[in-house]
Design a protein around this motif. Structure first.
Motif, PDB file in Angstrom:
ATOM      1  N   THR A 151       0.828  -1.201   0.000  1.00 15.08           N
ATOM      2  CA  THR A 151       0.000   0.000   0.000  1.00 15.08           C
ATOM      3  C   THR A 151       0.866   1.257   0.000  1.00 15.08           C
ATOM      4  O   THR A 151       1.935   1.280   0.619  1.00 15.08           O
ATOM      5  CB  THR A 151      -0.895  -0.011   1.256  1.00 15.08           C
ATOM      6  OG1 THR A 151      -1.745  -1.151   1.212  1.00 15.08           O
ATOM      7  CG2 THR A 151      -1.748   1.239   1.354  1.00 15.08           C
ATOM      8  N   ASP A 152       0.399   2.285  -0.684  1.00 13.74           N
ATOM      9  CA  ASP A 152       0.980   3.620  -0.526  1.00 13.74           C
ATOM     10  C   ASP A 152       0.416   4.144   0.792  1.00 13.74           C
ATOM     11  O   ASP A 152      -0.671   4.721   0.839  1.00 13.74           O
ATOM     12  CB  ASP A 152       0.585   4.516  -1.702  1.00 13.74           C
ATOM     13  CG  ASP A 152       1.228   5.897  -1.627  1.00 13.74           C
ATOM     14  OD1 ASP A 152       1.651   6.300  -0.525  1.00 13.74           O
ATOM     15  OD2 ASP A 152       1.280   6.578  -2.658  1.00 13.74           O
ATOM     16  N   ASN A 153       1.147   3.932   1.861  1.00 10.47           N
ATOM     17  CA  ASN A 153       0.596   4.137   3.195  1.00 10.47           C
ATOM     18  C   ASN A 153       0.317   5.595   3.531  1.00 10.47           C
ATOM     19  O   ASN A 153      -0.642   5.893   4.242  1.00 10.47           O
ATOM     20  CB  ASN A 153       1.524   3.500   4.237  1.00 10.47           C
ATOM     21  CG  ASN A 153       1.437   1.989   4.217  1.00 10.47           C
ATOM     22  OD1 ASN A 153       0.407   1.426   4.555  1.00 10.47           O
ATOM     23  ND2 ASN A 153       2.506   1.335   3.795  1.00 10.47           N
ATOM     24  N   ARG A 154       1.116   6.508   3.017  1.00 10.52           N
ATOM     25  CA  ARG A 154       0.822   7.920   3.257  1.00 10.52           C
ATOM     26  C   ARG A 154      -0.505   8.308   2.601  1.00 10.52           C
ATOM     27  O   ARG A 154      -1.335   9.002   3.198  1.00 10.52           O
ATOM     28  CB  ARG A 154       1.957   8.798   2.733  1.00 10.52           C
ATOM     29  CG  ARG A 154       1.753  10.273   3.066  1.00 10.52           C
ATOM     30  CD  ARG A 154       2.904  11.143   2.625  1.00 10.52           C
ATOM     31  NE  ARG A 154       4.036  11.088   3.543  1.00 10.52           N
ATOM     32  CZ  ARG A 154       5.170  10.430   3.305  1.00 10.52           C
ATOM     33  NH1 ARG A 154       5.326   9.755   2.176  1.00 10.52           N
ATOM     34  NH2 ARG A 154       6.151  10.431   4.189  1.00 10.52           N
ATOM     35  N   GLU A 155      -0.713   7.847   1.383  1.00 13.49           N
ATOM     36  CA  GLU A 155      -1.971   8.131   0.687  1.00 13.49           C
ATOM     37  C   GLU A 155      -3.154   7.455   1.380  1.00 13.49           C
ATOM     38  O   GLU A 155      -4.255   8.012   1.442  1.00 13.49           O
ATOM     39  CB  GLU A 155      -1.881   7.677  -0.770  1.00 13.49           C
ATOM     40  CG  GLU A 155      -1.047   8.585  -1.654  1.00 13.49           C
ATOM     41  CD  GLU A 155      -1.570  10.013  -1.668  1.00 13.49           C
ATOM     42  OE1 GLU A 155      -2.791  10.215  -1.837  1.00 13.49           O
ATOM     43  OE2 GLU A 155      -0.754  10.948  -1.497  1.00 13.49           O
ATOM     44  N   ALA A 156      -2.922   6.257   1.906  1.00 10.15           N
ATOM     45  CA  ALA A 156      -3.991   5.562   2.636  1.00 10.15           C
ATOM     46  C   ALA A 156      -4.370   6.338   3.889  1.00 10.15           C
ATOM     47  O   ALA A 156      -5.556   6.421   4.253  1.00 10.15           O
ATOM     48  CB  ALA A 156      -3.541   4.153   3.004  1.00 10.15           C
ATOM     49  N   TYR A 311       2.834   0.059  -5.855  1.00  6.81           N
ATOM     50  CA  TYR A 311       1.740   0.311  -4.940  1.00  6.81           C
ATOM     51  C   TYR A 311       0.502  -0.480  -5.362  1.00  6.81           C
ATOM     52  O   TYR A 311       0.101  -0.464  -6.531  1.00  6.81           O
ATOM     53  CB  TYR A 311       1.404   1.801  -4.899  1.00  6.81           C
ATOM     54  CG  TYR A 311       2.482   2.645  -4.258  1.00  6.81           C
ATOM     55  CD1 TYR A 311       3.083   2.249  -3.065  1.00  6.81           C
ATOM     56  CD2 TYR A 311       2.894   3.837  -4.846  1.00  6.81           C
ATOM     57  CE1 TYR A 311       4.064   3.025  -2.478  1.00  6.81           C
ATOM     58  CE2 TYR A 311       3.876   4.624  -4.254  1.00  6.81           C
ATOM     59  CZ  TYR A 311       4.459   4.202  -3.071  1.00  6.81           C
ATOM     60  OH  TYR A 311       5.438   4.974  -2.481  1.00  6.81           O
ATOM     61  N   ILE A 312      -0.076  -1.162  -4.391  1.00  8.08           N
ATOM     62  CA  ILE A 312      -1.319  -1.913  -4.613  1.00  8.08           C
ATOM     63  C   ILE A 312      -2.475  -1.030  -4.143  1.00  8.08           C
ATOM     64  O   ILE A 312      -2.473  -0.562  -2.999  1.00  8.08           O
ATOM     65  CB  ILE A 312      -1.306  -3.237  -3.819  1.00  8.08           C
ATOM     66  CG1 ILE A 312      -0.036  -4.049  -4.148  1.00  8.08           C
ATOM     67  CG2 ILE A 312      -2.567  -4.040  -4.132  1.00  8.08           C
ATOM     68  CD1 ILE A 312       0.114  -4.462  -5.573  1.00  8.08           C
ATOM     69  N   LYS A 313      -3.441  -0.797  -4.999  1.00  6.24           N
ATOM     70  CA  LYS A 313      -4.536   0.124  -4.692  1.00  6.24           C
ATOM     71  C   LYS A 313      -5.370  -0.352  -3.502  1.00  6.24           C
ATOM     72  O   LYS A 313      -5.556  -1.550  -3.292  1.00  6.24           O
ATOM     73  CB  LYS A 313      -5.438   0.289  -5.909  1.00  6.24           C
ATOM     74  CG  LYS A 313      -4.790   1.054  -7.057  1.00  6.24           C
ATOM     75  CD  LYS A 313      -5.779   1.233  -8.207  1.00  6.24           C
ATOM     76  CE  LYS A 313      -5.156   2.034  -9.352  1.00  6.24           C
ATOM     77  NZ  LYS A 313      -6.109   2.203 -10.479  1.00  6.24           N
ATOM     78  N   THR A 314      -5.881   0.614  -2.756  1.00  7.93           N
ATOM     79  CA  THR A 314      -6.807   0.317  -1.665  1.00  7.93           C
ATOM     80  C   THR A 314      -8.226   0.679  -2.096  1.00  7.93           C
ATOM     81  O   THR A 314      -8.431   1.412  -3.068  1.00  7.93           O
ATOM     82  CB  THR A 314      -6.460   1.127  -0.402  1.00  7.93           C
ATOM     83  OG1 THR A 314      -6.536   2.520  -0.705  1.00  7.93           O
ATOM     84  CG2 THR A 314      -5.075   0.782   0.102  1.00  7.93           C
ATOM     85  N   THR A 315      -9.198   0.149  -1.369  1.00  2.00           N
ATOM     86  CA  THR A 315     -10.599   0.504  -1.601  1.00  2.00           C
ATOM     87  C   THR A 315     -11.226   0.892  -0.261  1.00  2.00           C
ATOM     88  O   THR A 315     -10.626   0.687   0.801  1.00  2.00           O
ATOM     89  CB  THR A 315     -11.388  -0.665  -2.211  1.00  2.00           C
ATOM     90  OG1 THR A 315     -11.284  -1.803  -1.338  1.00  2.00           O
ATOM     91  CG2 THR A 315     -10.844  -1.038  -3.576  1.00  2.00           C
ATOM     92  N   ILE A 316     -12.417   1.439  -0.314  1.00  2.00           N
ATOM     93  CA  ILE A 316     -13.156   1.815   0.895  1.00  2.00           C
ATOM     94  C   ILE A 316     -14.341   0.878   1.041  1.00  2.00           C
ATOM     95  O   ILE A 316     -15.046   0.595   0.073  1.00  2.00           O
ATOM     96  CB  ILE A 316     -13.639   3.273   0.812  1.00  2.00           C
ATOM     97  CG1 ILE A 316     -12.444   4.225   0.763  1.00  2.00           C
ATOM     98  CG2 ILE A 316     -14.528   3.619   2.010  1.00  2.00           C
ATOM     99  CD1 ILE A 316     -12.814   5.656   0.476  1.00  2.00           C
ATOM    100  N   LEU A 317     -14.540   0.397   2.251  1.00  2.00           N
ATOM    101  CA  LEU A 317     -15.696  -0.451   2.530  1.00  2.00           C
ATOM    102  C   LEU A 317     -16.516   0.186   3.644  1.00  2.00           C
ATOM    103  O   LEU A 317     -16.020   0.448   4.732  1.00  2.00           O
ATOM    104  CB  LEU A 317     -15.252  -1.854   2.952  1.00  2.00           C
ATOM    105  CG  LEU A 317     -16.380  -2.868   3.185  1.00  2.00           C
ATOM    106  CD1 LEU A 317     -17.141  -3.149   1.895  1.00  2.00           C
ATOM    107  CD2 LEU A 317     -15.822  -4.163   3.765  1.00  2.00           C
TER     108      LEU A 317
END
Length: 329
Positions: A151-156, A311-317
């Motif tokens: 994950t791009d942790n800062r962006e997360a 970077y592996i994209k994140t999603t919102i749940l």
């Protein structure tokens, strides 16, 4: 007469021995020819590459999913994954496992970065010995690792801040539970989160505590935080087990109307979203992290090159997205 019999017997013995020797030589030559036929096919076939995957915690659901992704990719690419990790979170044990793995001489290593100078030197030692290292989930950017996958942790963290700010029903007094004060991924998430909260009027982080990637400690730290700050309205957890622990701490402190946010979609967390106890989570993709790491190693073994960060994209749940997913089935 006796001498003649002896001579004939000797000749017969020599003939028999000669026949046996010829058959033995013939058999040996046939075996040699068969071996010569087999060996080229072995040389032409792909050699099995052994990759060591060192988890942060052996049976943590997140890391088991990373392992699953790595094994799925390895099975398709002719590799073998040796999965290992501490029974409980223990950076010292991670360092020992990395050191032992380098001594064993695998074809490659995939490991979590732990922001430690000695760990960094171990990664460089592996590189010096021709063992490529990929960091996953958390980086070791000062090392000569082949690449970081995760994950791009800062962006997360920024994304989490945007979720909290968007939640008009929650008040702006925020408590934060981070998985570890030392882990690079947790630090970056907090940095990103701070950048959004500090620039938004009416919102303030009033306490930050560590769960040490433990549900029990997340609960204990949440309860203590709520007893100290009774006007707190929102709590954010930055590691997978934090949301469940935060809910336990809220119940122990006899608090109501708290707004909880977290990371990752563990089954219990999904149930809590459905019940309205958790507002939303940032969902990572650990299976994809594992598979991508192995795919990059395959490229490396074939002489390919690639960027240092993947970077592996994140999603919102949240409840709305869960309901849409169920209705769309």
């Amino acid at each position: 007469m006796t001498n003649r019999k002896w001579t004939l017997g000797l000749i017969a013995l020599i003939l028999v021995c000669g026949y046996v020797l010829i058959q033995l030589l013939s058999s040996t030559m046939r075996i040699d020819r068969l071996v010569q036929q087999i060996e080229p096919s072995k040389m032409e076939g792909p050699a099995v590459k052994h990759v060591v995957l060192i988890a942060q915690e052996l049976d943590n659901p997140f890391w088991r999913t990373v392992e699953q992704g790595a094994n799925d990719a390895a099975g398709k690419l002719g590799m073998k994954i040796d999965y290992m990790g501490p029974i409980r979170i223990n950076p010292s044990e991670q360092k020992k496992l990395l050191e032992k793995s380098i001594t064993a001489g695998p074809d490659a290593i995939v490991a979590q970065g732990i922001s430690d100078p000695y760990y960094e030197r171990l990664i460089n030692k592996a590189i010096d010995q021709g063992i490529p290292v990929i960091t996953v989930d958390a980086d070791e950017p000062g090392s000569r690792r082949l690449a970081y996958v995760g994950t791009d942790n800062r962006e997360a963290g920024k994304r989490m801040g945007e979720l909290v700010v968007k939640d008009a029903a929650g008040n702006g007094r925020i408590g934060v539970i981070i998985g570890s004060e030392r882990a690079d991924n947790q630090r970056l998430r907090l940095e990103g989160f701070r950048s959004i909260i500090s620039s938004t009027p009416g919102f303030e982080i009033i306490d930050i505590r560590s769960s040490n990637i433990s549900r029990i400690q997340a609960a204990q730290q949440t309860e203590a935080m709520l007893r100290q700050h009774n006007r707190m309205g929102t709590i954010v957890g930055f590691s997978a087990l934090d949301a469940a622990g935060i809910l336990e701490g809220i119940r122990a402190a006899n608090k109501e109307d708290m707004h909880v946010f977290g990371f990752d979609d563990l089954e219990e967390t999904r149930r809590s979203i459905a019940q309205g106890d958790v507002m939303a989570v940032i969902v990572q993709r650990p299976k994809e992290m594992g598979s991508k790491s192995i795919q990059l190693l395959e490229q490396y073994f074939k002489g390919g090159s690639f960027p240092k960060q993947h970077y592996i994209k994140t999603t919102i749940l949240d409840s709305e997205r869960m309901n849409a997913s169920v209705s769309g089935r």
